[in-house]
Scaffold this active site. Sequence first.
Site, PDB file in Angstrom:
ATOM      1  N   SER A  34     -12.814 -10.918  18.000  1.00  0.00           N
ATOM      2  CA  SER A  34     -12.621 -11.067  19.450  1.00  0.00           C
ATOM      3  C   SER A  34     -13.173 -12.398  19.965  1.00  0.00           C
ATOM      4  O   SER A  34     -12.593 -12.994  20.888  1.00  0.00           O
ATOM      5  CB  SER A  34     -13.276  -9.896  20.185  1.00  0.00           C
ATOM      6  OG  SER A  34     -14.650  -9.805  19.871  1.00  0.00           O
ATOM      7  N   GLY A  86     -16.759 -16.248  14.640  1.00  0.00           N
ATOM      8  CA  GLY A  86     -17.822 -15.379  15.135  1.00  0.00           C
ATOM      9  C   GLY A  86     -18.648 -14.822  13.981  1.00  0.00           C
ATOM     10  O   GLY A  86     -18.498 -15.229  12.816  1.00  0.00           O
ATOM     11  N   ALA A  87     -19.531 -13.881  14.310  1.00  0.00           N
ATOM     12  CA  ALA A  87     -20.358 -13.224  13.287  1.00  0.00           C
ATOM     13  C   ALA A  87     -20.740 -11.843  13.797  1.00  0.00           C
ATOM     14  O   ALA A  87     -20.734 -11.588  15.004  1.00  0.00           O
ATOM     15  CB  ALA A  87     -21.610 -14.045  13.007  1.00  0.00           C
ATOM     16  N   LYS A  98     -20.758 -11.113   8.099  1.00  0.00           N
ATOM     17  CA  LYS A  98     -19.425 -11.139   8.681  1.00  0.00           C
ATOM     18  C   LYS A  98     -18.558 -10.113   7.967  1.00  0.00           C
ATOM     19  O   LYS A  98     -18.928  -9.576   6.950  1.00  0.00           O
ATOM     20  CB  LYS A  98     -18.807 -12.538   8.528  1.00  0.00           C
ATOM     21  CG  LYS A  98     -19.528 -13.599   9.374  1.00  0.00           C
ATOM     22  CD  LYS A  98     -18.884 -14.975   9.271  1.00  0.00           C
ATOM     23  CE  LYS A  98     -17.417 -14.976   9.368  1.00  0.00           C
ATOM     24  NZ  LYS A  98     -16.863 -14.289  10.555  1.00  0.00           N
ATOM     25  N   GLY A  99     -17.367  -9.868   8.543  1.00  0.00           N
ATOM     26  CA  GLY A  99     -16.438  -8.951   7.896  1.00  0.00           C
ATOM     27  C   GLY A  99     -16.234  -7.650   8.628  1.00  0.00           C
ATOM     28  O   GLY A  99     -15.564  -6.750   8.119  1.00  0.00           O
ATOM     29  N   GLY A 100     -16.800  -7.568   9.860  1.00  0.00           N
ATOM     30  CA  GLY A 100     -16.547  -6.373  10.658  1.00  0.00           C
ATOM     31  C   GLY A 100     -15.058  -6.141  10.866  1.00  0.00           C
ATOM     32  O   GLY A 100     -14.593  -5.010  10.991  1.00  0.00           O
ATOM     33  N   GLU A 107     -12.210 -15.617   5.325  1.00  0.00           N
ATOM     34  CA  GLU A 107     -13.157 -16.368   6.152  1.00  0.00           C
ATOM     35  C   GLU A 107     -14.070 -17.212   5.261  1.00  0.00           C
ATOM     36  O   GLU A 107     -14.341 -18.380   5.555  1.00  0.00           O
ATOM     37  CB  GLU A 107     -14.001 -15.396   6.987  1.00  0.00           C
ATOM     38  CG  GLU A 107     -13.193 -14.692   8.071  1.00  0.00           C
ATOM     39  CD  GLU A 107     -13.972 -13.623   8.814  1.00  0.00           C
ATOM     40  OE1 GLU A 107     -13.537 -13.248   9.897  1.00  0.00           O
ATOM     41  OE2 GLU A 107     -15.004 -13.147   8.305  1.00  0.00           O
ATOM     42  N   LYS A 125     -25.921 -10.679  18.733  1.00  0.00           N
ATOM     43  CA  LYS A 125     -25.717 -10.854  17.287  1.00  0.00           C
ATOM     44  C   LYS A 125     -26.915 -11.526  16.602  1.00  0.00           C
ATOM     45  O   LYS A 125     -26.966 -11.593  15.366  1.00  0.00           O
ATOM     46  CB  LYS A 125     -24.457 -11.700  17.027  1.00  0.00           C
ATOM     47  CG  LYS A 125     -23.201 -11.268  17.769  1.00  0.00           C
ATOM     48  CD  LYS A 125     -22.639 -10.001  17.203  1.00  0.00           C
ATOM     49  CE  LYS A 125     -21.329  -9.566  17.845  1.00  0.00           C
ATOM     50  NZ  LYS A 125     -20.212 -10.459  17.665  1.00  0.00           N
TER      51      LYS A 125
HETATM   52  C1  5RP Z   1     -14.156 -10.532  11.116  1.00  0.00           C
HETATM   53  C2  5RP Z   1     -15.478 -11.151  11.391  1.00  0.00           C
HETATM   54  C3  5RP Z   1     -15.824 -11.447  12.807  1.00  0.00           C
HETATM   55  O1  5RP Z   1     -16.185 -12.781  12.910  1.00  0.00           O
HETATM   56  C4  5RP Z   1     -16.972 -10.597  13.213  1.00  0.00           C
HETATM   57  O2  5RP Z   1     -16.625  -9.231  12.967  1.00  0.00           O
HETATM   58  C5  5RP Z   1     -17.318 -10.785  14.691  1.00  0.00           C
HETATM   59  O3  5RP Z   1     -16.293 -10.248  15.476  1.00  0.00           O
HETATM   60  P1  5RP Z   1     -16.338 -10.271  17.065  1.00  0.00           P
HETATM   61  O4  5RP Z   1     -16.236 -11.700  17.487  1.00  0.00           O
HETATM   62  O5  5RP Z   1     -15.140  -9.448  17.456  1.00  0.00           O
HETATM   63  O6  5RP Z   1     -17.637  -9.625  17.500  1.00  0.00           O
HETATM   64  O7  5RP Z   1     -16.258 -11.417  10.524  1.00  0.00           O
HETATM   65  O8  5RP Z   1     -14.000 -10.208   9.769  1.00  0.00           O
END
Ligand code: 5RP
Length: 222
Positions: A34, A86-87, A98-100, A107, A125
Amino acid sequence: MNQDELKAAVADAAIKEIEPQLEKDTVLGIGTGSTANLFIDRLGPLRDRFKGAVASSNASAERLKKLGIDVFELNSVGTVPFYIDGADEVNANLHMIKGGGAALTCEKIVAACAKRFICIADGSKYVPQLGSFPLPVEVIPMARSYVARELVALGAEPVYRQGVVTDNGNQIIDCFEFTIADPVAMEARINAIVGVVTNGLFAARGADVLLLGKAEGVERIA
Ligand code: 5RP
């Protein structure tokens, strides 16, 4: 400011960070999620100032294309001057989880090809120690149970992320209740398990710059 407003503020700050360095032949590395989406949206009006982008997921590639930004294969580009993403968690050493969004492997590949990794994150974060957010591990499907047993031996509580298939056709295991005292060592240790494609620790190659969204403004940590 709510979390979405903080994400928008760091996306604005990232544009300010890279805009003076955009050139006609610049290809940017673009993350997923996002916060990255808000950054992508702000790139649209600048599309004539640079050549295009390499995306870390199919979703980001589609979003870029819809804005008229050319998307290139990483193999045809080589290095990129910036990777912006993002992270899920980031610490004071600019190590990240990362990887949510399950895009961790692509990435990490695009980040590896970047001269500078600019991490954009809202203040929630920023953590003293990585591990409260469940660490994602991308696995070859037939190795899932084996890898899960190895992760238990490392002290994690692995949970299969049901119904998720990565852009690479693999599966995700999330590691809960995981104390990560040494992110660089743990990243290497998990990647050494047979069947692991990669894990969501970005420590060997962390961020170079963190733009952190706080109520009082965006803090730049480098
Ligand atoms: C996706 C990621 C995103 O960077 C991480 O999950 C952060 O997501 P968001 O900006 O929605 O909080 O690693 O694989």
